[in-house]
Design a protein around this motif. Structure first.
Motif, short mmCIF file in Angstrom:
data_model
loop_
_atom_site.label_atom_id
_atom_site.label_comp_id
_atom_site.label_asym_id
_atom_site.label_seq_id
_atom_site.Cartn_x
_atom_site.Cartn_y
_atom_site.Cartn_z
N GLN A 31 26.57 -116.36 -46.60
CA GLN A 31 26.36 -115.10 -47.32
C GLN A 31 27.19 -113.97 -46.71
N LEU A 240 18.98 -107.73 -41.74
CA LEU A 240 19.64 -108.81 -42.49
C LEU A 240 19.85 -108.44 -43.96
N VAL A 241 18.91 -107.70 -44.50
CA VAL A 241 19.08 -107.21 -45.87
C VAL A 241 20.28 -106.28 -45.95
N PHE A 244 24.07 -107.64 -45.33
CA PHE A 244 24.72 -108.31 -46.46
C PHE A 244 25.15 -107.29 -47.52
N ASP A 245 24.39 -106.22 -47.65
CA ASP A 245 24.81 -105.16 -48.58
C ASP A 245 26.02 -104.40 -48.02
N SER B 234 5.77 -106.22 -51.88
CA SER B 234 5.35 -106.49 -53.24
C SER B 234 5.61 -107.94 -53.65
N GLY B 235 5.85 -108.79 -52.68
CA GLY B 235 6.08 -110.19 -52.98
C GLY B 235 6.63 -110.90 -51.77
N ALA B 236 6.99 -112.17 -51.96
CA ALA B 236 7.44 -113.00 -50.85
C ALA B 236 8.73 -112.48 -50.22
N GLY B 237 9.63 -111.96 -51.05
CA GLY B 237 10.91 -111.48 -50.53
C GLY B 237 10.73 -110.32 -49.58
N SER B 238 9.98 -109.31 -50.01
CA SER B 238 9.80 -108.15 -49.14
C SER B 238 8.91 -108.51 -47.95
N GLY C 235 23.17 -104.75 -53.25
CA GLY C 235 24.04 -105.80 -52.74
C GLY C 235 23.28 -107.11 -52.66
N ALA C 236 23.95 -108.11 -52.08
CA ALA C 236 23.37 -109.45 -52.04
C ALA C 236 22.10 -109.51 -51.20
N GLY C 237 22.05 -108.74 -50.12
CA GLY C 237 20.88 -108.77 -49.25
C GLY C 237 19.64 -108.27 -49.97
N SER C 238 19.74 -107.12 -50.57
CA SER C 238 18.57 -106.58 -51.26
C SER C 238 18.25 -107.39 -52.51
N LEU C 240 18.33 -110.61 -52.83
CA LEU C 240 17.51 -111.77 -52.43
C LEU C 240 16.06 -111.36 -52.16
N VAL C 241 15.88 -110.17 -51.63
CA VAL C 241 14.51 -109.67 -51.43
C VAL C 241 13.82 -109.51 -52.78
N PHE C 244 12.94 -112.73 -55.14
CA PHE C 244 11.73 -113.48 -54.77
C PHE C 244 10.47 -112.71 -55.19
N ASP C 245 10.54 -111.39 -55.14
CA ASP C 245 9.41 -110.60 -55.62
C ASP C 245 9.30 -110.67 -57.14
#
Lengths: 266, 266, 266
Positions: A31, A240-241, A244-245, B234-238, C235-238, C240-241, C244-245
């Motif tokens: 990534q 990590l979030v 990547f951004d 608010s979910g698994a990602g966060s 971006g890609a990092g946020s 992915l968060v 999943f939510d």
């Protein structure tokens, strides 16, 4: 430093960067490469390692979770890289932690196919044959002059040597650079070292003729993205979030403004 | 409970916690350990498994994506751990889902090297020889008294037994604890069970003489960090972002204030 | 479109979706499945592959980091799936990048056990025997009419064919659908293709009798969750968060309102 145009070059050419790496940070490496603008490919089967390398522009090897099979595939891929004259980066992840890691590093390096050796202070000191105690994959304090360690190892092995840490040292082709970008938080995230090696792979892919320069630019870009990500983060998860951004949004202007690369007289 | 000082102990000593684990959550386990303040190392090659264990302070085994090779490396590492007298935690991930998993658990446990067996209700019931249907790696309802299951298995195998769930049960050394920390959201994130086992590894590394106490403290710390992370998510990602941040920032005061560990008379 | 009730069906039945997949995005695939409401299991040992498949409701295969061993396990699992009559999805990840990948796809497809073949334009064109150059695992431009490619390959192999991209094409059982959900940002995240295949596995698990319909609904749900996630991401990092939510919170009303599935006359 005209190396700033490297970022544009990566985003325009989107070079394929082949990885044979560890199972812990393999996604994060892919990534990071993709976020920067290059194209990652992870392929470790011995039957396809050479073929995937032959369509790539750089090869990144990381021994973090090495096995005999994986070292075999690395040697196949590294040979193909040498034949195609694309740069090979070796992250000596965890060198010093076991005899197998040390012997595998020796096998890979003595193949003559490795162009950039990268590790933290204790890992590279171990490769240099210095007396260090390693604690798993995390760096431990060493008392050596790291500029000397990098320079001497670089001369001895005729390759570029990169020592990462609070200050990074890069030696090769009679040049010596230090890079002071980065942030403290990066040391608390698993895989920042692995991703730094992937960044070197991306920059080396577009500047194969100057691997010390490419490595310095890569570590500076990585460090600047890390500084920007850290400023928005409250821990390893949010870092990590944001990294990547930030890798996607970092510009050449950011690099010109923020890079802390010093070329030392040697 | 004086176990609160364990958190300081982990952050001061930064014990190396060796994992041989699954390929799904390997990064999350490593990052959870690092965020808490310990030092993770993941190494599964049979040639280095014993050597890496011998420089570690705890060993965590997880059969989530087991193969014959991996079980072989686990046995090598567990033997080295027993020789060095460091605690070995076995996450019986997915026990009951296949004959291979059950037989591998038996092989590992009958080696005599396992100090803590950890799983959810259906997994541990399966290890205890009770009649359960398992659905992959997710827990299924069982009708047994889990305190009894943990106590009896603990006595039978002379090791600590940990059953995780909405209420966790920990039995060993003639002690029985329940832990009621945690949040509903944790059940919707892949790998919370694996990371809980890693937390037990960290706490066991600094309290090897009281594994039931270390396990209870670990699950409480993990649950409290999870409660704090869930409140922001608010979910698994966060959740995954926040848990890695919270594990770094959780304090002994948080633990004193929020821990829900009950010691039961048995 | 009554396919909207599929989302409720997945969340009620929580079908077990067995994956044998790559080491890069294995966590993301598992978490995407779990976030949606199904139950993921990743198990690749040849000794348990058939048994795990036999308790599952769908099988998802992905050759992203294939080795000979893994292909062997895939064939074992696919055979078990065929015997149990549960759908098998094959993500031909990186097809065209090496002879080994192409030959492995042929082995898997010619087994007769594959029900859905899924890839991007260059990968599926390669499987169709068309002349394309592939760049690792990222899609490259092709000049073919993708509806024709999907339809012809579907007829030739008697299975459902899914081509993902800005516009997705799904052909099978004499039907042809396009799906226009999704966002540009998804192309910058590693593993969105792999996760899309996992989504097809979840929907196919509850609608095994209409795999083109299940695939179209899956890609639409995935695309809608991606649109919602992208709107909140930088971006890609946020991304992915948020994905999943969003997969957890997406409703049938969201799907009715936002889905862009077109059924074409053929």
């Amino acid at each position: 430093m005209q190396n700033n145009s490297l970022l544009n070059e990566i985003r325009t050419k989107q070079p394929l960067v082949h990885h044979i790496t560890n199972w812990v940070t393999i996604f994060n490496c892919a990534q990071a490469v993709k976020s920067l603008g290059a194209s990652p490919v992870m392929a470790h089967a011995p039957e396809e390692a050479a073929e995937i390398t032959s369509i790539s522009s750089a090869l990144v090897l990381n021994i973090g979770t090495l096995t005999e099979d994986i070292i075999g595939s690395m040697l196949i891929a590294a040979k193909a890289a040498a034949e195609k004259k694309i740069p090979v980066v070796l992250d000596v992840c965890g060198a010093g932690a076991s005899a197998m890691r040390n012997q595998s590093c020796i096998r890979l390096i003595s193949s003559g196919f490795i162009n950039v050796i990268k590790g933290n202070a204790s890992e590279v000191s171990c490769i240099a044959g210095l007396d260090v105690t390693t604690k798993g994959v995390d760096s431990t304090d060493v008392s050596f002059d790291l500029a000397d360690v990098a320079l001497n190892l670089s001369k001895k092995l005729s390759c570029t040597v990169v020592i990462t840490g609070k200050r990074d040292y890069i030696a090769g082709d009679g040049k010596l650079f230090t890079v002071d970008n980065g942030s403290e938080l990066m040391g608390r995230v698993v895989g920042t070292g692995c991703m730094a090696a992937s960044m070197i792979g991306c920059f080396a892919a577009v500047l194969p003729g100057d691997l010390p320069g490419a490595s310095a630019a890569a570590l500076s870009a990585w460090g600047i993205a890390g500084e920007k990500a850290s400023a928005k983060s409250s821990g390893a998860g949010s870092f990590l979030v944001h990294i990547f951004d930030e890798l996607s949004s970092i510009t050449e202007e950011d690099m010109t403004k923020s890079q802390k690369i010093t070329s030392l007289t040697i």
